[in-house]
Design a protein around this motif. Structure first.
Motif, PDB file in Angstrom:
ATOM      1  N   LEU A  31       0.811  -1.224   0.000  1.00 31.10           N
ATOM      2  CA  LEU A  31       0.000   0.000   0.000  1.00 31.10           C
ATOM      3  C   LEU A  31       0.842   1.270   0.000  1.00 31.10           C
ATOM      4  O   LEU A  31       0.311   2.375   0.112  1.00 31.10           O
ATOM      5  N   THR A  32       2.166   1.136  -0.164  1.00 38.31           N
ATOM      6  CA  THR A  32       3.054   2.303  -0.194  1.00 38.31           C
ATOM      7  C   THR A  32       2.726   3.172  -1.405  1.00 38.31           C
ATOM      8  O   THR A  32       2.480   2.671  -2.498  1.00 38.31           O
ATOM      9  N   GLN A  33       2.752   4.486  -1.182  1.00 42.97           N
ATOM     10  CA  GLN A  33       2.464   5.437  -2.254  1.00 42.97           C
ATOM     11  C   GLN A  33       3.685   6.308  -2.527  1.00 42.97           C
ATOM     12  O   GLN A  33       4.580   6.424  -1.710  1.00 42.97           O
ATOM     13  N   ASN A  34       3.676   6.929  -3.713  1.00 38.12           N
ATOM     14  CA  ASN A  34       4.711   7.884  -4.128  1.00 38.12           C
ATOM     15  C   ASN A  34       6.113   7.291  -4.029  1.00 38.12           C
ATOM     16  O   ASN A  34       6.964   7.788  -3.301  1.00 38.12           O
ATOM     17  N   ILE A  71       1.575  -0.205 -13.138  1.00 34.82           N
ATOM     18  CA  ILE A  71       2.018   0.213 -11.811  1.00 34.82           C
ATOM     19  C   ILE A  71       3.153   1.235 -11.939  1.00 34.82           C
ATOM     20  O   ILE A  71       3.107   2.296 -11.347  1.00 34.82           O
ATOM     21  N   TRP A  72       4.153   0.892 -12.738  1.00 36.85           N
ATOM     22  CA  TRP A  72       5.380   1.688 -12.832  1.00 36.85           C
ATOM     23  C   TRP A  72       5.428   2.525 -14.094  1.00 36.85           C
ATOM     24  O   TRP A  72       5.024   2.089 -15.163  1.00 36.85           O
ATOM     25  N   GLN A  85       8.982   5.308 -11.221  1.00 35.17           N
ATOM     26  CA  GLN A  85       8.065   6.119 -10.423  1.00 35.17           C
ATOM     27  C   GLN A  85       6.722   5.423 -10.400  1.00 35.17           C
ATOM     28  O   GLN A  85       6.260   4.894 -11.415  1.00 35.17           O
ATOM     29  N   ALA A  86       6.098   5.382  -9.214  1.00 37.71           N
ATOM     30  CA  ALA A  86       4.745   4.838  -9.067  1.00 37.71           C
ATOM     31  C   ALA A  86       3.988   5.681  -8.056  1.00 37.71           C
ATOM     32  O   ALA A  86       4.503   5.968  -6.979  1.00 37.71           O
ATOM     33  N   ASN A  87       2.795   6.099  -8.437  1.00 33.87           N
ATOM     34  CA  ASN A  87       1.956   6.815  -7.474  1.00 33.87           C
ATOM     35  C   ASN A  87       1.597   5.896  -6.317  1.00 33.87           C
ATOM     36  O   ASN A  87       1.465   6.327  -5.184  1.00 33.87           O
ATOM     37  N   SER A  88       1.428   4.611  -6.632  1.00 35.67           N
ATOM     38  CA  SER A  88       1.114   3.593  -5.633  1.00 35.67           C
ATOM     39  C   SER A  88       1.604   2.259  -6.181  1.00 35.67           C
ATOM     40  O   SER A  88       1.536   2.026  -7.384  1.00 35.67           O
ATOM     41  N   ILE A  89       2.099   1.391  -5.306  1.00 36.55           N
ATOM     42  CA  ILE A  89       2.480   0.055  -5.781  1.00 36.55           C
ATOM     43  C   ILE A  89       1.394  -0.970  -5.465  1.00 36.55           C
ATOM     44  O   ILE A  89       1.621  -2.174  -5.571  1.00 36.55           O
ATOM     45  N   ALA A  90       0.187  -0.495  -5.089  1.00 40.89           N
ATOM     46  CA  ALA A  90      -0.945  -1.401  -4.885  1.00 40.89           C
ATOM     47  C   ALA A  90      -1.180  -2.187  -6.171  1.00 40.89           C
ATOM     48  O   ALA A  90      -1.243  -1.617  -7.254  1.00 40.89           O
ATOM     49  N   GLY A  91      -1.263  -3.490  -6.069  1.00 43.78           N
ATOM     50  CA  GLY A  91      -1.440  -4.339  -7.237  1.00 43.78           C
ATOM     51  C   GLY A  91      -0.135  -4.891  -7.787  1.00 43.78           C
ATOM     52  O   GLY A  91      -0.145  -5.712  -8.703  1.00 43.78           O
ATOM     53  N   PHE A  92       1.009  -4.450  -7.254  1.00 40.90           N
ATOM     54  CA  PHE A  92       2.306  -4.957  -7.717  1.00 40.90           C
ATOM     55  C   PHE A  92       2.541  -6.382  -7.217  1.00 40.90           C
ATOM     56  O   PHE A  92       3.303  -7.134  -7.801  1.00 40.90           O
ATOM     57  N   PHE A  93       1.859  -6.755  -6.137  1.00 40.48           N
ATOM     58  CA  PHE A  93       1.995  -8.114  -5.625  1.00 40.48           C
ATOM     59  C   PHE A  93       1.258  -9.049  -6.576  1.00 40.48           C
ATOM     60  O   PHE A  93       0.123  -8.785  -6.966  1.00 40.48           O
ATOM     61  N   PRO A  94       1.889 -10.156  -6.980  1.00 41.37           N
ATOM     62  CA  PRO A  94       1.242 -11.043  -7.950  1.00 41.37           C
ATOM     63  C   PRO A  94       0.024 -11.754  -7.358  1.00 41.37           C
ATOM     64  O   PRO A  94      -0.092 -11.911  -6.147  1.00 41.37           O
ATOM     65  N   ILE A  95      -0.881 -12.173  -8.232  1.00 47.51           N
ATOM     66  CA  ILE A  95      -2.044 -12.959  -7.830  1.00 47.51           C
ATOM     67  C   ILE A  95      -1.852 -14.383  -8.335  1.00 47.51           C
ATOM     68  O   ILE A  95      -0.998 -14.641  -9.188  1.00 47.51           O
ATOM     69  N   GLU A  96      -2.648 -15.321  -7.805  1.00 41.21           N
ATOM     70  CA  GLU A  96      -2.609 -16.695  -8.331  1.00 41.21           C
ATOM     71  C   GLU A  96      -3.275 -16.728  -9.701  1.00 41.21           C
ATOM     72  O   GLU A  96      -2.695 -17.186 -10.662  1.00 41.21           O
ATOM     73  N   PHE A  97      -4.526 -16.238  -9.778  1.00 41.01           N
ATOM     74  CA  PHE A  97      -5.227 -16.159 -11.054  1.00 41.01           C
ATOM     75  C   PHE A  97      -6.563 -15.463 -10.874  1.00 41.01           C
ATOM     76  O   PHE A  97      -7.055 -15.287  -9.760  1.00 41.01           O
TER      77      PHE A  97
END
Length: 179
Positions: A31-34, A71-72, A85-97
């Motif tokens: 959830l880190t931003q900026n 994201i980037w 640069q990323a406004n937010s890295i939300a969603g950078f974590f991979p999903i299973e499917f």
């Protein structure tokens, strides 16, 4: 002239301190931003006998394994090196499917950006991992033909909120489409 990589990453934006030499680019919560950072090849003063007039002529970069798009913002230039640069890295974590239906066809996607908005979601399976590490590799070529490369870890701590919000976004889109 000898060269070495300099890099920095600032979770609050603005880059980092040049000369920060280690193998970890960042370890951040999802959830880190900026977030912003740089990787740049710098000339290091050597002995008078070793001085050349070599300079960086190109940069290339890759992130592995494959990662979610959008994201980037990543750029490379001779003056700045590789910048991220990323406004937010939300969603950078991979999903299973994500399992979804597209015109009645059952499809599995590895990333949310592969799922057309308005598709009916059958199942979303988030990752069960607590942390995930990507590798950022930056390669620089100098005018003398020398090639330098460094690989840095980008570790993300999982938070399930971005996956939940993305699922709600898709569910709301299909509800709107169906009235």
């Amino acid at each position: 002239m000898p060269f070495e990589f300099s890099y920095g990453c600032n979770p609050n934006g603005g880059g980092g301190d040049e000369g920060n030499i280690h193998e970890t680019f960042f370890e951040l919560h999802e959830l880190t931003q900026n977030v912003s950072g740089f990787v740049k090849l710098l000339a290091v003063d050597g002995d008078e006998d070793q001085k050349e007039t070599a300079y960086v002529t190109s940069y290339a970069y890759s992130i592995t394994p494959a990662y979610p798009l959008g994201i980037w913002s990543i750029n490379s230039s001779l003056s700045e090196g590789v910048t991220l640069q990323a406004n937010s890295i939300a969603g950078f974590f991979p999903i299973e499917f994500v399992h979804y239906l597209d015109n009645g066809q059952s499809i599995f996607a590895d990333f949310w950006h592969e799922v057309p908005m308005g598709s009916e979601i059958v199942e979303f399976r988030p990752s069960t991992l607590r942390t995930f590490t990507y590798s950022l590799t930056v390669t620089a070529t100098t005018s003398s033909g020398a090639v330098y490369s460094t690989t840095l870890d980008m570790t993300v701590e999982h938070d399930w909120t971005p996956g939940k919000l993305k699922l709600l976004e898709y569910v709301d889109a299909i509800r709107r489409a169906n009235g």
